[in-house]
Write an enzyme that holds these catalytic residues in place. Sequence first.
Site, mmCIF file in Angstrom:
data_model
loop_
_atom_site.group_PDB
_atom_site.id
_atom_site.type_symbol
_atom_site.label_atom_id
_atom_site.label_comp_id
_atom_site.label_asym_id
_atom_site.label_seq_id
_atom_site.Cartn_x
_atom_site.Cartn_y
_atom_site.Cartn_z
ATOM 1 N N CYS A 117 4.389 20.306 6.343
ATOM 2 C CA CYS A 117 4.143 19.090 5.570
ATOM 3 C C CYS A 117 2.694 19.007 5.078
ATOM 4 O O CYS A 117 2.383 18.231 4.170
ATOM 5 C CB CYS A 117 4.479 17.846 6.395
ATOM 6 S SG CYS A 117 6.230 17.698 6.804
ATOM 7 N N LYS A 155 1.575 -14.906 7.847
ATOM 8 C CA LYS A 155 2.961 -14.591 7.500
ATOM 9 C C LYS A 155 2.947 -13.207 6.862
ATOM 10 O O LYS A 155 2.585 -13.047 5.698
ATOM 11 C CB LYS A 155 3.545 -15.632 6.555
ATOM 12 C CG LYS A 155 3.835 -16.971 7.221
ATOM 13 C CD LYS A 155 4.634 -17.900 6.332
ATOM 14 C CE LYS A 155 3.787 -18.457 5.215
ATOM 15 N NZ LYS A 155 4.497 -19.555 4.478
#
Length: 550
Positions: A42, A431
Amino acid sequence: MRVVIIGGVAGGMSAATRLRRLSEETEIIVLEKGPYVSFANCGLPYYVSGEISEREELILQTPEQLKRRFNIDVLVETEAVNIDRASKQVTINKQGQEEKLAYDKLILSPGAAPLVPPITGLAEATNVYTLRNVPDVDKITSILAETKPKEAVVIGAGFIGLEMAENLKQSGLAVTIVEAAPQILPPLDKEMAALIENRLKAAGITVYTGAAAQAFKENGRIIELSTGERINSDFTVLSIGVKPVNELAVAAGLATGLKGGIVVNEDYQTNDANIFAVGDAIVVKQQITETDAMISLASPANRQGRQVADVISGVTRKNKGSIGTAIVRVFDLAAASTGLNERQLQEMKMSYKAVHITAKSHAGYFPGSEAITLKLIFDPVNGKIFGAQAVGKDGVDKRIDTLATAIKAGLTVADLPELEFTYAPPFGSAKDPVNMIGYAALNIVEGLSDNIQFYELKNAREAGVLLLDVRNAEELKNNGSIGEDINIPLDELRERLAELPKDKELIVSCQSGQRSYLAERILKNNGFNVKNLDGAFQIYSTVYPEEVNK
């Protein structure tokens, strides 16, 4: 017991080292056709540009190190050429010499090979390469240093293709990408892939989509496309996908299935109880749908290698399948996906809904926050999560990893707002984007919101639906519009409801979808028939820039 493992990368080496940790008595022999085992395939594209500067960093373990630490016999440049299932022997070819090697248990981890299509003139092309192993990258870096090409073409715009395009561009070449599919990055949906395509073009890379390489001319210096165009290339990389290396398995009479992948059961056994298989060469279950799939990724291969070692050693471990979670960097952007995309769900005729949000990687008021475009696909009835995609400069991996975990754990969209994340302004928001997209999806499941996708808007408007844009006049002037029928800024909407017809359906839009949701709720609470344009102007204009009015 003697365990012979064919293939010395990812799954094969994970199996070998786990077997040794479980037993000192087991004899373990690894056969590797190439000159290296346990290498970081990779990382190969990043060595091309020099971002990984030392070649030795790609070689994780040598046969000598594996022998000293794990007492594993690793035979490199040794090809398994035949499996005799009756006598439980493998015929090997080591530097031209054949011999037979007996086994008690055999693990196949042959991996996948680059797909090389029968393109006219390809056999005569002298400047076309593939990238799958260390010898490949040695050849590529040598050619780049010696011939100093100026124009490079990458055929195939999947993850590896884009990594090669970036690193060739970073090496100073003019780069062109050719992709036969209608879009780059097939695991992503069109609108998400378009964000990455725009970044490639901004970096000076030419992108052809819906164009296949049809013929190589002049020894590969000219490439003819299916569109009729001809492009020049000094250096070409084929990266159009991989196929399972299954020749040995087929010759041995082992069962194969989807795309030629080796069929295994939940214990990784083939149709021969003494032969197991793992990695890119096997058919897996798509864990969300329980359908057959080929998922060629390093993480599942390593997990499978460890699990097959457990099975052989008598530890109960089951092959649960995979969902396919991946990420790619394209210059300063990252694109990641997990699970299923819309195209796959449409092909399976599954009912679904999708929502997009644009959020910040951490608190917007803290320096350095970056926008993330996040997409969630889910069952509109029970909230089951089918997949997710994200594009952004920072924090993409965190959100997709979280959503991949949620899918694996069987959570629904109702659980996403309940997830608790570490929070301080430099790291996140009170949030989190994952919480926020959970709220958006839950609103749809619970009937508080209904949305329409960018590709549905044209037909809806032709059917008489009106488009209401709640951005302000300055935004419309600076960013453009998509031909809205009515413009009422959100903050004026309550006072101007009388301007809107109640006998017609409305679609409400803004810049990214947040204000249009607020407008949707105001309108629904006042008796209007309305839907939210998911992703709003931002998504629509990314996919259809030619339809933006400036």
